[in-house]
Structure formats: C-alpha cells, structure tokens
Design a protein around this motif. Structure first.
Motif, PDB file in Angstrom:
ATOM      1  N   ARG A   4      10.143  -6.828   3.478  1.00  8.52           N
ATOM      2  CA  ARG A   4       8.731  -6.487   3.321  1.00  8.52           C
ATOM      3  C   ARG A   4       8.293  -5.471   4.369  1.00  8.52           C
ATOM      4  O   ARG A   4       8.652  -5.576   5.541  1.00  8.52           O
ATOM      5  CB  ARG A   4       7.831  -7.733   3.428  1.00  8.52           C
ATOM      6  CG  ARG A   4       7.737  -8.517   2.122  1.00  8.52           C
ATOM      7  CD  ARG A   4       8.892  -9.446   1.896  1.00  8.52           C
ATOM      8  NE  ARG A   4       9.174 -10.234   3.064  1.00  8.52           N
ATOM      9  CZ  ARG A   4      10.387 -10.586   3.445  1.00  8.52           C
ATOM     10  NH1 ARG A   4      11.446 -10.255   2.735  1.00  8.52           N
ATOM     11  NH2 ARG A   4      10.562 -11.294   4.546  1.00  8.52           N
ATOM     12  N   CYS A  55       4.874  -3.534   5.874  1.00 10.65           N
ATOM     13  CA  CYS A  55       3.410  -3.523   5.892  1.00 10.65           C
ATOM     14  C   CYS A  55       2.914  -2.088   6.024  1.00 10.65           C
ATOM     15  O   CYS A  55       3.383  -1.336   6.876  1.00 10.65           O
ATOM     16  CB  CYS A  55       2.901  -4.364   7.065  1.00 10.65           C
ATOM     17  SG  CYS A  55       1.104  -4.304   7.186  1.00 10.65           S
ATOM     18  N   CYS A  64       6.773  -9.078   7.856  1.00 14.52           N
ATOM     19  CA  CYS A  64       7.119  -7.654   7.829  1.00 14.52           C
ATOM     20  C   CYS A  64       7.749  -7.258   9.148  1.00 14.52           C
ATOM     21  O   CYS A  64       7.181  -7.513  10.205  1.00 14.52           O
ATOM     22  CB  CYS A  64       5.864  -6.808   7.599  1.00 14.52           C
ATOM     23  SG  CYS A  64       5.009  -7.223   6.077  1.00 14.52           S
TER      24      CYS A  64
END
Ligand code: 6R9
Length: 648
Positions: free
Chosen positions: A133, A135, A179
């Motif tokens: 992930r 951000c 993240c």
C-alpha cells in the motif's frame, strides 16, 4: 410532477448520443438485467485484457462474496495509457488548470506515460511491490495522477488521502493501511492559500516506524524539513529512472485502491476496490453517462482525494482516452467566475460538479456566469448530494443556456461508479431527481422498520440494491466483518446504501439524503460519531452530540451540542477552541457550524441521547418534537429550544 413537465432531452445531445431514445435505453436495461453475464462480458471488451475473463459476476449478497471477471488478467494503467499511445500519443490526457487563474498545462498521453513509467521504476527501487500500500497525500497536481497510475502499473494499492485532512486523520489512514511509503508535496496551493502538506506528513508519521520513504514534490518554492535517508525530492529522483517500465499482470480481483470514507460508527472505513470490475464500470459509465466522444474536453471539478476524482477524473476518462481537466483551485478563486473561465479557456464540452458549489456560485448572480463563453458545453453533471430543484433550474437555464442536458448522478464511494442517473440525449429529466437506474443496476425500496420491499410507484423508504455490479466495493480493508455488518445485515440479501429514497409516479428515483448517522456536508461524508469523538478530545468537554441541519450552501450543516465539565458561558474563544479541536482531529472542512453549549441533553430513561429531538431543534422545528414522555428529564428540551433561539 407529470410527464408533461419533464424536461425533454436536447436535440443536439440526442444526435450524438450512443442510444437512440428511451426505447433503446429500456431494451438495453432489460438485457442487462436478464443477462448480466452476457451484458458485462460484452462491456469488459472495452478494456484490453492480457487474458479475457470467462465469467462475469459470481457470488451473492447473502454470502457477501461477489466478484467480477475472475480469471481475467489485465493491468489498469496499461488500459489508461499504453493502449492509447499509438493513436493518441499526442492527445492531451490531462489539462492541468493550476491554482493560479489562467495558467494551464497540457500533458499528452505520451508524457503521462513517461512520467508514470519513471515513477513506477522509482517506486520499485524503493521496494514497493505488488500488493503493497502506498499513501498519496498530494494536491491536485499531475504528480497525483502519475502516482495512482504508477501504483496500478506495479500492482500496488494506493490510498489517496484528501489534502484537506489533518495530521491525525492522515496518521490513522497510514496506520490502517500499513503504508511503507508516502507521496506528498512541500506545500499545496488552493485558492492562493498554502497548505503545509509536508509538515502535516511529518507530524502524522513521527511515531510510525514502518514508513521508510517519503517522496516530496515541490509545488512551491518553500523549503521544508527533509529527513536524511527517508525523505526524497521527487523531481531529483525521478530523473534517475528510465521513462519505460514493464507493467504487472494482475488478476481482475486484485485490489486497485483503498479509499477511506466515513460511516455511522467508529473510525473511517477503508473501502476496497479491485481492478477488472472497477475499471470496466468506471470506463463504461463515463462513456454512457457523459455521452463521451473522442473530441470532448471533459471537466470534472472533483478532487482525486474523493471517489469522484478516482472514477471520473482519472480512471474512467483515461481508460476511454479522454482529455480530462485536473482542477487545482476552488470555485471562488479569484472570484465566482472561475469555473466558467476554465470552461471558456479550455472549451470544455462536459462539466461535472457538486450542488454545494452551484449553490454558492448562484448566490453571486447570473452576470458573472454570462461574462464567459459557455457555448462549448453540451452536458452538465452533478454529484455528491441531492440538488435542490431551483439550483437545478439555474444550472440548466443560466449555466447551460437551456441547451445542455443535465445528469444528476447518484452513487457512493462503495459503489465505485454511478448507479442512478439520466442518460443524456435519452432520459427526460426532472429537476431534483436522479431519474432511472443505470444498466445492470436494480434499485429496491424497503420499509426501514422491517425491510419489506415496497413495490410499485409513488413509494418511499430506504434505498437498497438487489444484486452486484462490476464497480462495487469488495470489502473493507482488513475488516470484512464490518463490511458485512454495515451494508448487508440490516436488510439480509440486499446492499443497503444508507440513503432514503422516493420512487415517484413515473418510476423516477429521488434521493432524500442519508438516513443513517452520516452527514453529507458540502458533499463530504462525515460520521456524527467521528465528529463527536473529535470533540471529546477537547479538555473541557464532558459530552457531545452532533446532528445535521439544513444549510443553504453546504446542504447539511453541523450542529454540535456540548456539555462542559464546568458550565461556562459561550465565548468566542471557547467556541473557536472547540472548532479547532475538530479541525485538528479531522480537517478544516469538518468544523461544526454551530457550537451549542448546554447543560443537558434529552435522554431516554436508559440513557440514550434522543437524536431525533436534537435534529428537530437544530432544524428550527420546535413544534413537532413528538413524544417526549420517555425522557428522563423533560425540562431539558424546553431549555435547548430557548438556547437555540438565542443562538441565531
Ligand atoms: C459519489 C459520492 C455518497 C453519498 C450518498 C448520498 C450522497 C451522492 C447524490 C447523492 C443525492 C445525488 N449523494 N450523489 N445524493 N443525489 N446525485 O458522493 O460518494 O462521498 O461516498 O457520498 O452522497 O447520500 O450516499 P460519497
């Protein structure tokens, strides 16, 4: 309203439209419901697949395991960029309308591609892998689009956080999605004001040890603190990488992004969308609902920090090879003519915005609109909240010079794309109604008390959807139980939207607003519980209850009732300090409009706050307070009413 006073479609739009008339819509709609499998496999052909799916939809709402195009393999960025290069390499993919009025930058498909490839290589070098992930906390600058597309190219999952959120909100989202990398800017620029994004990021991640990399785009000349070994200057780094990069092959059901949204309880939910179904749906709806054609200049004012920006600034338009305007500013900067100036300068043909912006712009009168040439416009859209019929008419008559079709599009973060909407050139409209379901969408109205379906026309209730469509969210990140609980348990077997709805005599849908504890403030979703827990962080607040009330510009305003540990008179400083705590915990846009300091709240004998009463008082409906006999202290209501009268 009878069919006679519907607004007929405009002939110029009709000529271009993909569908020839309501019969064609009816026929296609019926086909989509009778044979969703065939219908959506056909729609999926609009994408380029590395392996075409054999199946369209699978699963159901009882087991909450819906999936689309399983077995299919693709890359989302390939569909938004690579496949257009041969034919559209020199076409503008983006026109960046900078915060500074009159400043534009055209960026071709080839240029976006090269920028995305460089960033893909850079992210990979920073250790970002498929499924990780990322951000993204950026203003509306081209690097925001490059970032989401670079993630998708790698098969990484982006989590875009709107630049208006505070350090606390950003922190919560980074932690929830784990993240390892954040992409931000030194500062953002909005309406001439600077937003210290890098400082906010530093604040957000100061206690998080798993964020290893921060990429910083320089939007302004401001110098910011850079942490050695963690923070990198985007422009300097990007130059080190080649403008070509392979793209990952992902499964149709691999996650594409997480986007946080407010619900009626607890902290914001990470709504998760997957790749094949989402992109098929975003592209297909963008084409039909905006009647998109190759030479259009498409201008959606939404920020990519919200779902509208994901589906209808980036993914839908770029998958269709469109020219999409990326608007960095605000509608009132330098004055209320800004949108109309951009439309004139760029000869925009399709314009998509929120009712809240239209309400505030309409207040500045018609002259400032008429100052600009809007003759390029063909289609006008709205999204985010119900539009009042008067504003709809103003949009139609003044902005669109009675020449444009209006599409009032109803959908949600969770739906990925538009579900209820007119088709321009096809559906006769009614001011304030989102009209009819899109292909493959089966809306259903149920009685809120018992979940019984209310059939026929001229009915009202809670809006549910009967079966899945490709753009639907699959889960809440790391919390499938909450996904099931929030949307599929209240009315088993159905997707519950949280909205109230009326189906009129002609079968047209009118969304009446949220019926759960979600407030739609200027089209931004906020949970009452979320605002309340922010308020509780104020050292002097002992108890807080938040409700919405009708607000001329915002649609819904926030009325916060607060009880202090030690009762004090309301002073300007105290009120500001209370608003500040919400600005700090959530973001500026969440600050309550009214801080109502009181000594007691109406509660049932079991101690439950009676929000129904608080909502009525906040809405100035002092008369119809209903049955207050179950209140533990009936006197508090009269007291609140007296206080409220003085607040005005
Ligand atoms: C796309 C978006 C979703 C909520 C939704 C509803 C409201 C959106 C609307 C509308 C009336 C429309 N809403 N479009 N209400 N008419 N055309 O806005 O997503 O931020 O998740 O908000 O917005 O209440 O439930 P999201």
């Amino acid at each position: 309203m009878t069919p006679e006073n519907m607004y007929p479609v405009k002939s110029a739009v009709k000529t271009k439209s993909y569908l020839k008339g309501m019969e064609a819509y009816q026929e296609m709609y019926e086909r989509s419901i009778k044979d969703p499998e065939g219908f959506w496999l056909e729609a999926a052909k609009n994408l380029d697949w590395f392996k075409f799916p054999e199946k369209a939809g699978q699963g159901d709402f009882k087991r909450v395991n819906h999936s689309w195009f399983m077995g299919g393999k693709l890359n989302v960025t390939y569909n938004c960029l690579d496949r257009h290069l041969a034919k559209r390499g020199n076409k503008s993919a983006l026109i960046w309308a900078k915060d500074e009025p009159g400043q534009y930058q055209n960026i071709t498909y080839q240029e976006v591609y090269e920028n995305v490839c460089r960033l893909t290589n850079l992210l990979e070098a920073q250790g970002v892998k498929k499924g990780d992930r990322v951000c993204i906390y950026l203003p509306m600058i081209p690097e925001l689009v490059y970032s989401v597309l670079a993630c998708a190219r790698l098969g990484a999952v982006h989590s875009v956080v709107f630049g208006g959120f505070s350090a606390d909100s950003l922190k919560g989202r980074i932690i929830d999605a784990e993240c390892k990398i954040v992409i931000t800017a030194n500062e953002g620029l909005r309406g001439g004001k600077k937003v210290p994004l890098k400082n906010i990021t530093d604040d957000a991640i100061k206690d998080i040890d798993f964020v290893k990399t921060v990429l910083v785009v320089n939007r302004t000349s401001a110098q910011v603190n850079m942490v050695e070994g963690r923070d990198y200057n985007y422009e300097e780094e990007i130059k080190k990488y080649r403008p070509v990069a392979p793209c990952a092959t992902v499964d149709a059901e691999d996650p594409l992004f997480i986007l946080y949204t407010s619900g009626s309880t607890g902290k914001p939910k990470g709504v998760m969308h997957t790749s094949g179904g989402y992109l098929t749906y975003a592209a297909f709806t963008h084409r039909y609902i905006f009647d998109y054609h190759e030479d259009d200049v498409y201008f959606c004012t939404a920020d990519v920090g919200w779902v509208t920006g994901h589906s209808y600034v980036v993914y839908g338009p770029l998958a269709n090879g469109a020219t999409s305007v990326l608007f960095e500013s605000i509608p009132s900067y330098p004055d209320a003519g800004r949108y109309w100036q951009v439309i004139q300068d760029l000869k925009a043909t399709i314009f998509y915005t929120a009712p809240t912006a239209l309400r505030s712009l309409a207040q500045s009168g018609d002259e400032i609109v008429k100052k600009y040439d809007r003759s390029s416009l063909r289609i006008l859209g709205t999204v985010g909240e119900p539009i009042n019929p008067e504003i709809w008419k103003w949009y139609h008559d003044v902005v669109g010079e009675s020449r444009c079709d209006i599409v009032d599009t109803w959908w949600q973060t969770e739906t990925g794309g538009i579900l209820i909407t007119p088709i321009p050139g096809v559906t006769p409209t009614k001011p304030g109604s989102a009209t009819l379901p899109f292909f493959g969408v089966q809306p259903l109205i149920v009685k809120p008390e018992n979940g019984e379906e209310v059939k026929g026309n001229g009915v009202e209730g809670a809006l549910c959807i009967k079966s899945s469509w490709p753009g639907q969210a699959r889960t809440i990140y790391k919390d499938h139980a909450r996904f099931v609980e929030t949307y599929f348990t209240q009315y088993p077997g159905l997707y519950f939207t949280g909205d109230g709805c009326r189906r009129d005599e002609d079968g047209y849908y009118w969304i009446t607003g949220r019926i759960d504890d979600v407030l739609n403030v200027s089209g931004h979703r906020l949970g009452t519980a979320e605002v309340e827990s922010a308020l509780m962080e104020h050292p002097e607040i002992a108890e807080a209850a938040v409700v919405g009330y009708p607000h001329d510009i915002k649609g819904v305003g926030i009325h916060a009732y607060v009880i202090l540990y030690e009762h004090k008179e309301s002073t300007k400083e105290l009120v500001e300090s209370i608003k500040d705590v919400v600005r700090e915990k959530i973001g500026r846009f969440a600050a309550p409009d009214i801080i109502h300091i009181t000594k007691g709240l109406p509660k049932t004998r079991s101690g439950k706050v009676m929000r129904r009463i608080l909502r009525k008082i906040a809405s100035h409906e002092y008369g119809g307070l209903g049955d207050t006999s179950t209140l533990s202290e009936p006197g508090v209501v009269d007291n609140l009413v007296e206080e409220h009268k003085k607040l005005k």
